[in-house]
Design a protein around this motif. Structure first.
Motif, PDB file in Angstrom:
ATOM      1  N   ARG A  32       3.076  -5.305  -6.964  1.00 44.88           N
ATOM      2  CA  ARG A  32       3.626  -4.144  -5.982  1.00 44.88           C
ATOM      3  C   ARG A  32       2.444  -3.355  -5.414  1.00 44.88           C
ATOM      4  NH1 ARG A  32       8.476  -3.484  -9.445  1.00 44.88           N
ATOM      5  NH2 ARG A  32      10.294  -4.670  -8.390  1.00 44.88           N
ATOM      6  N   SER A  33       1.176  -3.643  -5.904  1.00 50.18           N
ATOM      7  CA  SER A  33      -0.201  -2.691  -5.458  1.00 50.18           C
ATOM      8  C   SER A  33      -0.815  -3.289  -4.296  1.00 50.18           C
ATOM      9  CB  SER A  33      -0.719  -2.423  -6.651  1.00 50.18           C
ATOM     10  OG  SER A  33      -0.206  -1.707  -7.755  1.00 50.18           O
ATOM     11  N   THR A  34      -1.355  -2.313  -3.558  1.00 47.71           N
ATOM     12  CA  THR A  34      -2.368  -2.749  -2.520  1.00 47.71           C
ATOM     13  C   THR A  34      -3.500  -1.816  -2.399  1.00 47.71           C
ATOM     14  OG1 THR A  34      -0.338  -3.292  -1.049  1.00 47.71           O
ATOM     15  CG2 THR A  34      -2.321  -3.152   0.244  1.00 47.71           C
ATOM     16  N   LEU A  35      -4.667  -2.248  -2.182  1.00 51.93           N
ATOM     17  CA  LEU A  35      -5.739  -1.749  -2.201  1.00 51.93           C
ATOM     18  C   LEU A  35      -6.478  -2.113  -0.701  1.00 51.93           C
ATOM     19  CD1 LEU A  35      -7.794  -2.085  -5.451  1.00 51.93           C
ATOM     20  CD2 LEU A  35      -6.367  -0.087  -4.430  1.00 51.93           C
ATOM     21  N   HIS A  36      -6.831  -0.877   0.332  1.00 50.48           N
ATOM     22  CA  HIS A  36      -7.571  -1.267   1.402  1.00 50.48           C
ATOM     23  C   HIS A  36      -8.869  -0.878   1.173  1.00 50.48           C
ATOM     24  CE1 HIS A  36      -3.786  -1.581   3.708  1.00 50.48           C
ATOM     25  NE2 HIS A  36      -3.360  -0.330   3.098  1.00 50.48           N
ATOM     26  N   LEU A  37      -9.789  -1.929   1.478  1.00 51.31           N
ATOM     27  CA  LEU A  37     -11.208  -1.685   1.037  1.00 51.31           C
ATOM     28  C   LEU A  37     -12.195  -2.114   2.296  1.00 51.31           C
ATOM     29  CD1 LEU A  37     -10.741  -4.470  -1.804  1.00 51.31           C
ATOM     30  CD2 LEU A  37     -11.097  -2.119  -2.077  1.00 51.31           C
ATOM     31  N   LYS A  38     -13.420  -1.389   2.099  1.00 47.44           N
ATOM     32  CA  LYS A  38     -14.233  -1.047   3.350  1.00 47.44           C
ATOM     33  C   LYS A  38     -14.894  -2.602   3.675  1.00 47.44           C
ATOM     34  CE  LYS A  38     -16.802   2.233   3.874  1.00 47.44           C
ATOM     35  NZ  LYS A  38     -16.129   2.773   4.899  1.00 47.44           N
ATOM     36  N   THR A  39     -15.243  -3.479   2.462  1.00 45.10           N
ATOM     37  CA  THR A  39     -15.679  -4.704   2.507  1.00 45.10           C
ATOM     38  C   THR A  39     -15.191  -5.652   1.436  1.00 45.10           C
ATOM     39  OG1 THR A  39     -17.494  -4.053   0.822  1.00 45.10           O
ATOM     40  CG2 THR A  39     -18.132  -3.611   3.342  1.00 45.10           C
TER      41      THR A  39
END
Length: 297
Positions: A32-39
């Motif tokens: 249920r987790s989400t990470l938004h990443l630069k690269t």
């Protein structure tokens, strides 16, 4: 779990003044987790993120280095405890005062400061875990790890004879941030990171109470910043009169400072604590919400 190029993201940040989602296009999902990443990230970093997202919450707030094979990263995880906060995070709305919650403010301010070239760690990504009802349970900010660095307060405790060196580094950092239009309203010794080897730049951290906008009250803002830095622990290690003299020298770098307006704020804030919300009044209105300033003169 998958990593994909996606601009669908968290409404609170998309609607923010800096549109951070546009700068963090890669999405990593785990349960249920989400990470938004630069690269895009390597397999070892992905595994480290997976372990972070899988950890059971043991404290309201956890800040720690993230062990990875290739990138040196630092993760902050904040539990969202109250229902109003969970709803604000899920909807991407601000509080009644017009601010985002502190965690979102820190994310926006740090990313903007780094974009302007200020001396702050770069933001690698941010994320959250949602409950089955769609509300956020916790929030993550992942930044570059400042390896071989010590915060200024720990530096003073370990080397009290070098307090003058910490003051000089703080004033230089303050000027650098202010010159970039970044006004840190919680800059005390523990929120500055100094290189152990003495050759690297000094960095500012914890920018949740920070402004990246035109300053209409620079004299009052500087009065607060210099006074607050003295109040938060430096006063126990350094003589006030000597500190005042160093402040006078530092002020020569700033043009157009009204010394009376500066003094009224400075004399208060180097002796009395001003809460985080009240500090915003100093920056936005030039107001110190404390009574009887004459006792401080």
């Amino acid at each position: 779990m998958a990593v994909e190029n996606s601009y669908t993201g968290w409404a609170a940040v998309r609607e923010g003044k800096n549109k951070l989602v546009d700068g963090f296009p890669y999405t990593l999902k785990h349960q249920r987790s989400t990470l938004h990443l630069k690269t895009p990230v390597s397999a070892s970093t992905t595994e480290a993120f997976t372990q972070l997202l899988s950890q059971k919450r043991q404290a309201k707030r956890v800040s720690a280095p993230l062990p990875t094979g290739e990138q040196l990263l630092f993760a902050k995880r904040q539990v969202l405890e109250t229902l109003p906060k969970k709803i604000r995070f899920a909807r991407g709305t601000r509080k009644r005062c017009g601010m985002f919650d502190w965690q979102i403010e820190e994310l926006i301010n740090t990313a903007e400061a780094h974009r302007r070239g200020a001396s702050v760690p770069g933001v690698v990504g941010y994320g959250y875990t949602k409950s089955r009802f769609g509300l956020m349970d916790d929030f993550f900010i992942i930044t570059e790890l400042l390896q071989n660095y010590t915060d200024g307060y720990q530096w003073i405790l370990a080397r009290p004879e070098e307090v003058e060196r910490v003051i000089a580094a703080a004033f230089e950092l303050m000027y650098s941030l202010n010159s970039s239009g970044i006004y840190h309203m919680d800059l005390w010794a523990a929120n500055m990171m100094m290189c152990n080897e003495g050759v690297g730049a000094t960095y500012a951290i914890d920018l949740e109470n920070c402004f990246a906008q035109k300053n209409e009250f620079l004299s009052e803002t500087l009065g607060f910043q210099f006074g607050f830095f003295f109040l938060r622990e430096v006063n126990g290690f350094f003589d006030e009169a000597r500190y005042d003299a160093k402040v006078e020298l530092a002020l020569k770098q700033y043009a157009g400072i009204d010394r009376e307006r500066f003094r009224r704020v400075y004399q208060v804030t180097k002796h009395q604590h001003v809460g985080r919300k009240e500090r915003r009044e100093v920056f936005l209105r030039g107001v110190v919400p404390l009574a009887d300033i004459t006792k401080m003169t």
